[in-house]
Design an enzyme around this catalytic site. Sequence first.
Site, short mmCIF file in Angstrom:
data_model
loop_
_atom_site.label_atom_id
_atom_site.label_comp_id
_atom_site.label_asym_id
_atom_site.label_seq_id
_atom_site.Cartn_x
_atom_site.Cartn_y
_atom_site.Cartn_z
CG HIS A 219 25.67 45.58 45.36
ND1 HIS A 219 26.88 45.37 44.77
CD2 HIS A 219 25.94 45.85 46.67
CE1 HIS A 219 27.84 45.51 45.67
NE2 HIS A 219 27.29 45.79 46.83
CB SER A 223 27.47 37.32 46.50
OG SER A 223 28.08 38.59 46.51
CE LYS A 247 37.02 33.50 53.05
NZ LYS A 247 35.82 32.62 53.03
CG ASP A 248 37.38 40.50 50.14
OD1 ASP A 248 37.49 39.35 49.69
OD2 ASP A 248 36.33 41.16 50.07
CD GLU A 291 53.37 40.18 27.55
OE1 GLU A 291 54.22 39.28 27.36
OE2 GLU A 291 53.51 41.05 28.41
#
Length: 430
Positions: A219, A223, A247-248, A291
């Site tokens: 922040h 972004s 959108k998220d 894994e």
Amino acid sequence: MSFPWAKHYEPTNGVMKFFDEKLPLPRLVYNAVGAGYPVPRNLSYFWNFGVLAGFCLMLQIVTGVVLAMHYAPNTLVAFDSTEHIMRDVNWGWLMRYAHANGASAFFVVVYIHIFRGLYYSSYKAPREMIWLLGVVIFLLMMATAFMGYVLPWGQMSFWGAKVITGLFGAIPLVGEGLQNWLLGGFAPDNAALNRFFSLHFLLPFVIAGVVILHIWALHIPGSSNPTGVEVKKESDTLPFHPYYTAKDGFGLGVFLIIYFAFVFFMPNALGHPDNYIPANPLSTPANIVPEWYFWPFYAILRSFTADFFFVPAKLMGVLAMFASILVWFFLPWLDKSPVRSGHYRPLFRKFFWFGLLPCIVVLGYCGGAHLTFWTVFLGQLATAYYFLHFLVILPIVSLVERPEPMPYSITEAVLGHDPDSPIGNKPATA
């Protein structure tokens, strides 16, 4: 970060005004993920994966706490307590499958998040700290996931713990003592299981704390975006809510469909069948593998098969495995290109899509395959390219390549023109 045009929080009623004065949590949320946080208007769906990673972390913490209420970290009953969760605890099977597949989903999301950062050079100034904290989060994730893999106390749990902790034994002088200290003995046993359970429970909360720092660091400069061009004016941005929350939300819906398809219809597809056999120190599995999300790093570890002067092959493999992640810390200074986005870097783009990504795929295949001459040979070639890419190719490419023409602003990239551009509607050069 606050642009001059960012909206300010205004309480809408007396209750919200009271909280804003006494505990300004609504203001924090508004400025962090609400309409008070302007975001570049051209973010693609690749930028959804940060939110998805946060969701996966919360999912793992919630399901993990529930599982911990029924799990017994004792080698005599650990395997049986896992079966008890699956068969006797109400919805225990769902909690365990959600947690196990949630780990795989977490790594898928984070790997896409990392490769988006690599392609769009999100590690470049002024976002170096965001990247560095992200690498720290990844290292903590690896430690947490490894310890969680040990807890069911199946065959692969036991032998995976023995192999991975055995890596510390390769450290000269102090290695054997360090290994015994980590295990609480000479082999994985009750002391090791208790320690791994305690740390596996604790580390997710440490990860959550570093995630808060990661978001805080984000922040400050704001972004990044697919063009790599910084925000210049209000038309370059949109408020995070409602545009990117919607959108998220859509991205989360798609993620949940795929995730629950695994949880309900193929919950063991990403696990190893040997882990449904109780741990037996006297019976070594035919192929000991971690894994799937550790396979590329495991392939790098196995690629060193001969001693080099006085350095044992095992030690070189351990150093290379850790160095394959630690090299990411230096990317902000290894890549000297003034252009961020891979869209405008033709040479960088070729090495990324046809060099680095195939290299990672080959390493993943070799890490999960049986040891043969060809899998070792392919792993060695891919390991060599991996380090060459970051330490040699990337610095040279960043100095010699000629970037393609870039837009003047985000507005120009989206609309095709920007009246404020110094050269009219034509895109500016890099």
